[in-house]
Design a protein around this motif. Structure first.
Motif, PDB file in Angstrom:
ATOM      1  N   ALA A  26      90.386  66.517  36.469  1.00  0.00           N
ATOM      2  CA  ALA A  26      90.799  67.082  37.757  1.00  0.00           C
ATOM      3  C   ALA A  26      92.314  67.143  37.890  1.00  0.00           C
ATOM      4  O   ALA A  26      92.868  68.119  38.426  1.00  0.00           O
ATOM      5  N   ARG A  27      93.010  66.113  37.424  1.00  0.00           N
ATOM      6  CA  ARG A  27      94.478  66.129  37.523  1.00  0.00           C
ATOM      7  C   ARG A  27      95.069  67.233  36.677  1.00  0.00           C
ATOM      8  O   ARG A  27      96.065  67.853  37.051  1.00  0.00           O
ATOM      9  N   LEU A  28      94.472  67.498  35.524  1.00  0.00           N
ATOM     10  CA  LEU A  28      94.932  68.604  34.688  1.00  0.00           C
ATOM     11  C   LEU A  28      94.829  69.922  35.451  1.00  0.00           C
ATOM     12  O   LEU A  28      95.779  70.703  35.512  1.00  0.00           O
ATOM     13  N   CYS A  29      93.667  70.162  36.037  1.00  0.00           N
ATOM     14  CA  CYS A  29      93.433  71.429  36.721  1.00  0.00           C
ATOM     15  C   CYS A  29      94.245  71.562  38.006  1.00  0.00           C
ATOM     16  O   CYS A  29      94.420  72.671  38.522  1.00  0.00           O
ATOM     17  N   ALA A  30      94.742  70.446  38.525  1.00  0.00           N
ATOM     18  CA  ALA A  30      95.557  70.495  39.738  1.00  0.00           C
ATOM     19  C   ALA A  30      96.959  71.015  39.471  1.00  0.00           C
ATOM     20  O   ALA A  30      97.652  71.431  40.413  1.00  0.00           O
ATOM     21  N   HIS A  31      97.401  71.013  38.223  1.00  0.00           N
ATOM     22  CA  HIS A  31      98.795  71.332  37.925  1.00  0.00           C
ATOM     23  C   HIS A  31      99.282  72.661  38.513  1.00  0.00           C
ATOM     24  O   HIS A  31     100.352  72.711  39.119  1.00  0.00           O
ATOM     25  N   PRO A  32      98.534  73.778  38.376  1.00  0.00           N
ATOM     26  CA  PRO A  32      99.054  75.062  38.858  1.00  0.00           C
ATOM     27  C   PRO A  32      98.775  75.364  40.327  1.00  0.00           C
ATOM     28  O   PRO A  32      99.049  76.479  40.783  1.00  0.00           O
ATOM     29  N   VAL A  33      98.255  74.409  41.098  1.00  0.00           N
ATOM     30  CA  VAL A  33      97.780  74.712  42.451  1.00  0.00           C
ATOM     31  C   VAL A  33      98.878  75.290  43.338  1.00  0.00           C
ATOM     32  O   VAL A  33      98.666  76.293  44.031  1.00  0.00           O
ATOM     33  N   GLU A 199     101.722  83.492  31.644  1.00  0.00           N
ATOM     34  CA  GLU A 199     101.333  82.194  31.101  1.00  0.00           C
ATOM     35  C   GLU A 199     102.027  81.041  31.828  1.00  0.00           C
ATOM     36  O   GLU A 199     103.177  81.165  32.264  1.00  0.00           O
ATOM     37  N   LEU A 200     101.324  79.938  31.931  1.00  0.00           N
ATOM     38  CA  LEU A 200     101.868  78.675  32.398  1.00  0.00           C
ATOM     39  C   LEU A 200     101.747  77.671  31.261  1.00  0.00           C
ATOM     40  O   LEU A 200     100.690  77.563  30.644  1.00  0.00           O
ATOM     41  N   GLU A 201     102.813  76.952  30.974  1.00  0.00           N
ATOM     42  CA  GLU A 201     102.795  75.940  29.925  1.00  0.00           C
ATOM     43  C   GLU A 201     103.278  74.609  30.492  1.00  0.00           C
ATOM     44  O   GLU A 201     104.261  74.567  31.215  1.00  0.00           O
ATOM     45  N   TRP A 202     102.575  73.550  30.164  1.00  0.00           N
ATOM     46  CA  TRP A 202     103.020  72.226  30.588  1.00  0.00           C
ATOM     47  C   TRP A 202     102.395  71.157  29.707  1.00  0.00           C
ATOM     48  O   TRP A 202     101.403  71.395  29.039  1.00  0.00           O
ATOM     49  N   ASP A 203     103.006  69.988  29.709  1.00  0.00           N
ATOM     50  CA  ASP A 203     102.452  68.820  29.031  1.00  0.00           C
ATOM     51  C   ASP A 203     101.731  67.982  30.073  1.00  0.00           C
ATOM     52  O   ASP A 203     102.362  67.456  30.999  1.00  0.00           O
ATOM     53  N   HIS A 204     100.422  67.874  29.914  1.00  0.00           N
ATOM     54  CA  HIS A 204      99.644  67.031  30.822  1.00  0.00           C
ATOM     55  C   HIS A 204      99.664  65.605  30.312  1.00  0.00           C
ATOM     56  O   HIS A 204      99.372  65.348  29.142  1.00  0.00           O
ATOM     57  N   ARG A 205     100.019  64.672  31.194  1.00  0.00           N
ATOM     58  CA  ARG A 205     100.082  63.268  30.803  1.00  0.00           C
ATOM     59  C   ARG A 205      98.864  62.514  31.327  1.00  0.00           C
ATOM     60  O   ARG A 205      98.562  62.575  32.517  1.00  0.00           O
ATOM     61  N   ALA A 206      98.190  61.860  30.407  1.00  0.00           N
ATOM     62  CA  ALA A 206      96.958  61.141  30.754  1.00  0.00           C
ATOM     63  C   ALA A 206      96.829  59.909  29.876  1.00  0.00           C
ATOM     64  O   ALA A 206      97.336  59.873  28.746  1.00  0.00           O
ATOM     65  N   GLY A 207      96.143  58.910  30.379  1.00  0.00           N
ATOM     66  CA  GLY A 207      95.852  57.734  29.580  1.00  0.00           C
ATOM     67  C   GLY A 207      94.817  58.038  28.515  1.00  0.00           C
ATOM     68  O   GLY A 207      94.025  58.988  28.632  1.00  0.00           O
ATOM     69  N   LEU A 208      94.811  57.224  27.467  1.00  0.00           N
ATOM     70  CA  LEU A 208      93.877  57.429  26.361  1.00  0.00           C
ATOM     71  C   LEU A 208      92.435  57.413  26.853  1.00  0.00           C
ATOM     72  O   LEU A 208      91.643  58.307  26.512  1.00  0.00           O
ATOM     73  N   ASP A 209      92.062  56.427  27.655  1.00  0.00           N
ATOM     74  CA  ASP A 209      90.692  56.335  28.143  1.00  0.00           C
ATOM     75  C   ASP A 209      90.396  57.382  29.204  1.00  0.00           C
ATOM     76  O   ASP A 209      89.263  57.874  29.309  1.00  0.00           O
ATOM     77  N   GLU A 210      91.391  57.745  30.002  1.00  0.00           N
ATOM     78  CA  GLU A 210      91.200  58.786  31.022  1.00  0.00           C
ATOM     79  C   GLU A 210      90.816  60.110  30.370  1.00  0.00           C
ATOM     80  O   GLU A 210      89.865  60.773  30.791  1.00  0.00           O
ATOM     81  N   TRP A 211      91.549  60.488  29.338  1.00  0.00           N
ATOM     82  CA  TRP A 211      91.283  61.779  28.697  1.00  0.00           C
ATOM     83  C   TRP A 211      89.949  61.766  27.969  1.00  0.00           C
ATOM     84  O   TRP A 211      89.207  62.744  27.986  1.00  0.00           O
ATOM     85  N   TRP A 212      89.623  60.639  27.353  1.00  0.00           N
ATOM     86  CA  TRP A 212      88.323  60.503  26.694  1.00  0.00           C
ATOM     87  C   TRP A 212      87.198  60.519  27.721  1.00  0.00           C
ATOM     88  O   TRP A 212      86.102  61.020  27.453  1.00  0.00           O
ATOM     89  N   GLY A 213      87.449  60.002  28.906  1.00  0.00           N
ATOM     90  CA  GLY A 213      86.399  59.857  29.909  1.00  0.00           C
ATOM     91  C   GLY A 213      85.765  61.162  30.325  1.00  0.00           C
ATOM     92  O   GLY A 213      84.568  61.206  30.653  1.00  0.00           O
ATOM     93  N   GLY A 214      86.531  62.243  30.340  1.00  0.00           N
ATOM     94  CA  GLY A 214      85.952  63.533  30.692  1.00  0.00           C
ATOM     95  C   GLY A 214      84.898  63.969  29.693  1.00  0.00           C
ATOM     96  O   GLY A 214      83.789  64.380  30.055  1.00  0.00           O
ATOM     97  N   ALA A 215      85.238  63.849  28.409  1.00  0.00           N
ATOM     98  CA  ALA A 215      84.287  64.232  27.358  1.00  0.00           C
ATOM     99  C   ALA A 215      83.090  63.291  27.342  1.00  0.00           C
ATOM    100  O   ALA A 215      81.940  63.727  27.278  1.00  0.00           O
ATOM    101  N   ALA A 216      83.361  61.988  27.407  1.00  0.00           N
ATOM    102  CA  ALA A 216      82.270  61.018  27.375  1.00  0.00           C
ATOM    103  C   ALA A 216      81.375  61.123  28.601  1.00  0.00           C
ATOM    104  O   ALA A 216      80.188  60.792  28.549  1.00  0.00           O
ATOM    105  N   GLY A 217      81.942  61.628  29.719  1.00  0.00           N
ATOM    106  CA  GLY A 217      81.167  61.805  30.944  1.00  0.00           C
ATOM    107  C   GLY A 217      80.430  63.125  31.021  1.00  0.00           C
ATOM    108  O   GLY A 217      79.808  63.437  32.036  1.00  0.00           O
ATOM    109  N   GLY A 218      80.520  63.933  29.951  1.00  0.00           N
ATOM    110  CA  GLY A 218      79.779  65.185  29.905  1.00  0.00           C
ATOM    111  C   GLY A 218      80.432  66.335  30.637  1.00  0.00           C
ATOM    112  O   GLY A 218      79.774  67.335  30.941  1.00  0.00           O
ATOM    113  N   VAL A 219      81.741  66.233  30.908  1.00  0.00           N
ATOM    114  CA  VAL A 219      82.418  67.268  31.686  1.00  0.00           C
ATOM    115  C   VAL A 219      82.785  68.459  30.806  1.00  0.00           C
ATOM    116  O   VAL A 219      83.364  68.293  29.724  1.00  0.00           O
TER     117      VAL A 219
END
Length: 268
Positions: A26-33, A199-219
């Protein structure tokens, strides 16, 4: 995959994922709001439709500007999450919205068109609900991907994941070029004037477990891939992920993940 099959797969993929999404992507997708709202001309008093609101991030930002916001999402869990944050949200599914023609001054869709089986029909519907002169702004992921967008997919490949056969893929007749030109052309096809995209370009900053959590949660699609594997394969994917993620460490305990998206806007 037919358009109906794509939509059915998307709906099943997102069901029950609102909490996992809120805690990961969700934080990733919030970037261009804010840029999205600027492109749609959202100010105090604007009658705004936020379509595919998710957990309500764009709707909340619009409300802070003084806009009169209506929000919709195809997933009931997302609607509930948005309502819990103070957004007036309801369930509705593109390309058929429960609104009169010309009801809104502006419409925004943040990373929504990539989740509908008939993007042209969806845009035509968004054109219908806008008043003449109303503004549309949308974002999607670009075909030119940032390196961070491929991290989880590379981990899946390295861990020996076998993609399930039911991944959502647009029918060729409904697909379009994921480029600035392709997206702007799609808006023009739907009747929007002065359509443009960039185009919009940015570096999204996330914790190791946070970023894994989306995939592991089936998102999203990557989550569908990860959660369809057996336990041993998931362990190998996680190990590969940790190894590959080291290349994105920002020195402050987080990952810096390059991303590329497209933002397009036009006038009804």
């Amino acid at each position: 995959m037919t358009s109906d099959a794509f939509d059915t797969t998307e709906r099943a993929m997102w069901t029950g994922r609102a909490a996992a999404y809120a805690e990961s992507f969700a934080r990733l997708c919030a970037h261009p709001v804010e840029q999205l709202l600027d492109a749609a001309g959202v100010t105090g008093g604007t009658r705004l439709l936020d379509v595919g609101t998710g957990t309500g991030t764009a709707a909340l930002a619009a409300q802070e500007r003084g806009a009169r916001v209506v929000a919709v999402d195809a997933d009931a869990g997302m609607v509930a999450a948005a309502r819990a944050r103070g957004v007036g949200a309801r369930t509705a599914v593109l390309p058929e919205l429960p609104f009169s023609g010309g009801e809104f001054d502006a419409v925004v869709g943040n990373f929504v068109l990539n989740h509908v089986g008939r993007p042209r029909a969806a845009l035509a519907e968004l054109h219908r609900v806008l008043r003449p002169g109303g503004r549309l702004a949308v974002t999607i992921w670009s075909g030119r991907r940032g390196a961070g967008q491929d991290l989880l997919g590379q981990a899946c490949a390295a861990g020996g994941a076998v993609p399930p056969p039911h991944l959502p893929r647009l029918d060729a007749a409904d697909d379009f070029a994921r480029s600035a030109e392709g997206l702007a052309g799609l808006l023009a096809e739907a009747g929007f004037t002065d359509a443009y995209a960039g185009e919009l370009e940015w570096d999204h900053r996330a914790g190791l477990d946070e970023w894994w959590g989306g995939a592991a949660g089936g998102v999203a699609t990557i989550g569908l891939v990860v959660t369809s594997q057996d336990a041993a394969t998931v362990v190998r994917i996680r190990q590969a992920y940790e190894r590959l993620a080291a290349g994105y460490a920002d020195g402050e305990g987080r990952l810096a993940l390059p991303h590329v998206a497209l933002l397009a806007a036009g006038t009804a």
